[in-house]
Design an enzyme around this catalytic site. Sequence first.
Site, PDB file in Angstrom:
ATOM      1  N   LYS A  31      40.434  44.660  42.246  1.00  0.00           N
ATOM      2  CA  LYS A  31      39.722  43.615  41.500  1.00  0.00           C
ATOM      3  C   LYS A  31      39.200  44.165  40.167  1.00  0.00           C
ATOM      4  CE  LYS A  31      35.926  41.785  43.498  1.00  0.00           C
ATOM      5  NZ  LYS A  31      34.746  41.943  42.621  1.00  0.00           N
ATOM      6  N   GLY A 104      30.622  38.391  39.146  1.00  0.00           N
ATOM      7  CA  GLY A 104      29.691  39.156  38.314  1.00  0.00           C
ATOM      8  C   GLY A 104      30.415  40.021  37.298  1.00  0.00           C
ATOM      9  N   ARG A 132      22.213  35.832  40.068  1.00  0.00           N
ATOM     10  CA  ARG A 132      22.303  37.285  39.835  1.00  0.00           C
ATOM     11  C   ARG A 132      21.773  37.672  38.445  1.00  0.00           C
ATOM     12  NH1 ARG A 132      28.040  39.290  41.807  1.00  0.00           N
ATOM     13  NH2 ARG A 132      26.989  41.290  41.602  1.00  0.00           N
ATOM     14  N   SER A 177      25.510  51.291  37.172  1.00  0.00           N
ATOM     15  CA  SER A 177      26.336  50.084  37.220  1.00  0.00           C
ATOM     16  C   SER A 177      27.528  50.210  36.281  1.00  0.00           C
ATOM     17  CB  SER A 177      25.508  48.858  36.819  1.00  0.00           C
ATOM     18  OG  SER A 177      26.371  47.769  36.540  1.00  0.00           O
ATOM     19  N   GLN A 179      29.505  47.848  35.725  1.00  0.00           N
ATOM     20  CA  GLN A 179      29.590  46.599  34.953  1.00  0.00           C
ATOM     21  C   GLN A 179      28.781  46.717  33.670  1.00  0.00           C
ATOM     22  OE1 GLN A 179      28.460  43.397  37.558  1.00  0.00           O
ATOM     23  NE2 GLN A 179      30.298  43.597  38.806  1.00  0.00           N
ATOM     24  N   ASP A 330      30.520  48.655  47.215  1.00  0.00           N
ATOM     25  CA  ASP A 330      30.969  47.414  47.858  1.00  0.00           C
ATOM     26  C   ASP A 330      31.335  47.614  49.330  1.00  0.00           C
ATOM     27  OD1 ASP A 330      30.616  45.978  45.518  1.00  0.00           O
ATOM     28  OD2 ASP A 330      32.643  46.425  44.804  1.00  0.00           O
ATOM     29  N   ARG A 361      22.835  41.640  50.078  1.00  0.00           N
ATOM     30  CA  ARG A 361      23.667  42.223  51.144  1.00  0.00           C
ATOM     31  C   ARG A 361      22.870  43.060  52.127  1.00  0.00           C
ATOM     32  NH1 ARG A 361      29.196  43.711  47.932  1.00  0.00           N
ATOM     33  NH2 ARG A 361      29.957  41.574  47.987  1.00  0.00           N
ATOM     34  N   ARG A 405      32.512  39.723  51.085  1.00  0.00           N
ATOM     35  CA  ARG A 405      32.534  40.955  51.879  1.00  0.00           C
ATOM     36  C   ARG A 405      31.710  40.818  53.169  1.00  0.00           C
ATOM     37  NH1 ARG A 405      35.553  43.784  48.336  1.00  0.00           N
ATOM     38  NH2 ARG A 405      34.874  43.766  46.167  1.00  0.00           N
TER      39      ARG A 405
HETATM   40  C1  S3P Z   1      32.331  46.498  39.571  1.00  0.00           C
HETATM   41  C2  S3P Z   1      31.191  47.254  39.667  1.00  0.00           C
HETATM   42  C3  S3P Z   1      30.248  47.149  40.796  1.00  0.00           C
HETATM   43  C4  S3P Z   1      30.877  46.457  42.000  1.00  0.00           C
HETATM   44  C5  S3P Z   1      31.649  45.227  41.615  1.00  0.00           C
HETATM   45  C6  S3P Z   1      32.747  45.569  40.639  1.00  0.00           C
HETATM   46  C7  S3P Z   1      33.176  46.654  38.378  1.00  0.00           C
HETATM   47  O1  S3P Z   1      29.139  46.381  40.371  1.00  0.00           O
HETATM   48  O2  S3P Z   1      29.888  46.120  42.937  1.00  0.00           O
HETATM   49  O3  S3P Z   1      32.231  44.626  42.768  1.00  0.00           O
HETATM   50  O4  S3P Z   1      34.339  46.165  38.391  1.00  0.00           O
HETATM   51  O5  S3P Z   1      32.735  47.271  37.408  1.00  0.00           O
HETATM   52  P1  S3P Z   1      27.877  47.049  39.617  1.00  0.00           P
HETATM   53  O6  S3P Z   1      28.316  47.519  38.299  1.00  0.00           O
HETATM   54  O7  S3P Z   1      26.872  45.933  39.516  1.00  0.00           O
HETATM   55  O8  S3P Z   1      27.412  48.146  40.529  1.00  0.00           O
END
Ligand code: S3P
Length: 451
Positions: A31, A104, A132, A177, A179, A330, A361, A405
């Site tokens: 993903k 997210g 979120r 993070s 993200q 995750d 979670r 999940r």
């Molecule tokens: C992800 C980072 C993680 C993960 C999410 C995918 C990504 O989140 O939980 O499913 O693709 O960068 P966080 O950055 O909030 O930890």
Amino acid sequence: MAHPAPPRKPSPAAARRGGPLSGRIRVPGDKSISHRALMLGALAIGRTEISGLLEGEDVLATAAAMNALGANAARRGDGGWTVDGIGVGALAEPENLLDLGNSGTSARLLLGMLATHPITAFLTGDASLRRRPMGRVVEPLSRIGARFVTREGGRLPLAVKGTVDPVPIVYRLPVPSAQVKSSVLLAGLNTPGETTVIEPQPTRDHTERMLRHFGAAVSTAPEEGSGLRITVEGFPELAAAPIVVPGDPSSAAFPLVAALIVPGSDVTVAGVGINPLRTGLLECLEEMGADVTLLNRREKGGEPMADIRARSGLLNGADIPAERAPRMIDEYPILAVAAAFARGRTVMRGLAELRVKESDRLAAIAAGLARCGVRVAVEGDDLIVEGAGKLPAGGASIETQLDHRIAMAFLVLGLAAHEPVGIDDTAPIATSFPGFIGLMNGLGAAIAEEE
Ligand code: S3P
């Protein structure tokens, strides 16, 4: 994509104990890598060809957003995808609201891209995503110069007005993070000079790897004290590059743990990504005494992959350190399920971030396990599962709370518990693992979808 989804009838399912699971399968594409392939493909010049893209709802939301911004992401007849990119700095203002559904990653990474384009966009998502926190990206992107109007608590829906005059920043992540890191690095692409993110704890580095694959200059250096400085140079000429998306280790985790807990099972998941910043679960399972082997290791498009074989056997409890959390963030729902079948106590430390995932979670895992007769406790940010060394009772119905999940983890638990385990809605599974139930049943599982 702007219209609110019509109310949908939930589709329940139940998993029951049956014979061993066996076979060799592939799981859908990663993903995280799929989102990034579409986004960087849109920012590159030329046509990016992607094989193995995850066609889950989250990634399709990113594809739709890229098209709304002027790129052309499309599925070809042979199942591959192409993205005709428009180049860094050339995103067009979307005509309508961007709806990122449950995703997210789409929302946060997209905000990074938008922040340094002189356009205005309006973002929203489903009930889970609207709860979120977006403040974690709004804060650094505001320092770069973007402006935001958000709902209370920095939540979606929000409006972003990208800046014409971006300022390069050095940003230390307050939470580990990927993200947030990726959002800032993507904003840095259309910013003069160098944009730097300092991460105190390493998180998945798919953005950095793929940026390099497309020709951007991304450098890393140890940060004084501890941590890593990641720097991207602004205004790169990203050139379209082919992407092979490996199977998602976070999806492979479900059939692999199912094989460990259903007696007599032997399952191989082929072509799974084994980026070391994603394999924390495998380390935990090894410490628990699981029979898991990696075969046929190889590398494609800058990402390592392997075939992973899991065979059932006795598991022991383990103490899982907080430092490992970003490398398996995750995987806690399914690790907690494995822990419920182990002998002895498993302590999973430092899980504060689990409270702001697709659901809370930490609470969802604890409540679900308790309903299935497992002794479980949350102490501060730690999750403690007491494995009795015998089968959990099961016999419960679990609320999935729009969390894919949680849905999959409890179906897996039901495959080996005394009594069947139901979930109230299978629909969220399609965000990351379309075909999950069919694939599991193909291995010999008994998961029944109710009419
Ligand atoms: C992800 C980072 C993680 C993960 C999410 C995918 C990504 O989140 O939980 O499913 O693709 O960068 P966080 O950055 O909030 O930890």
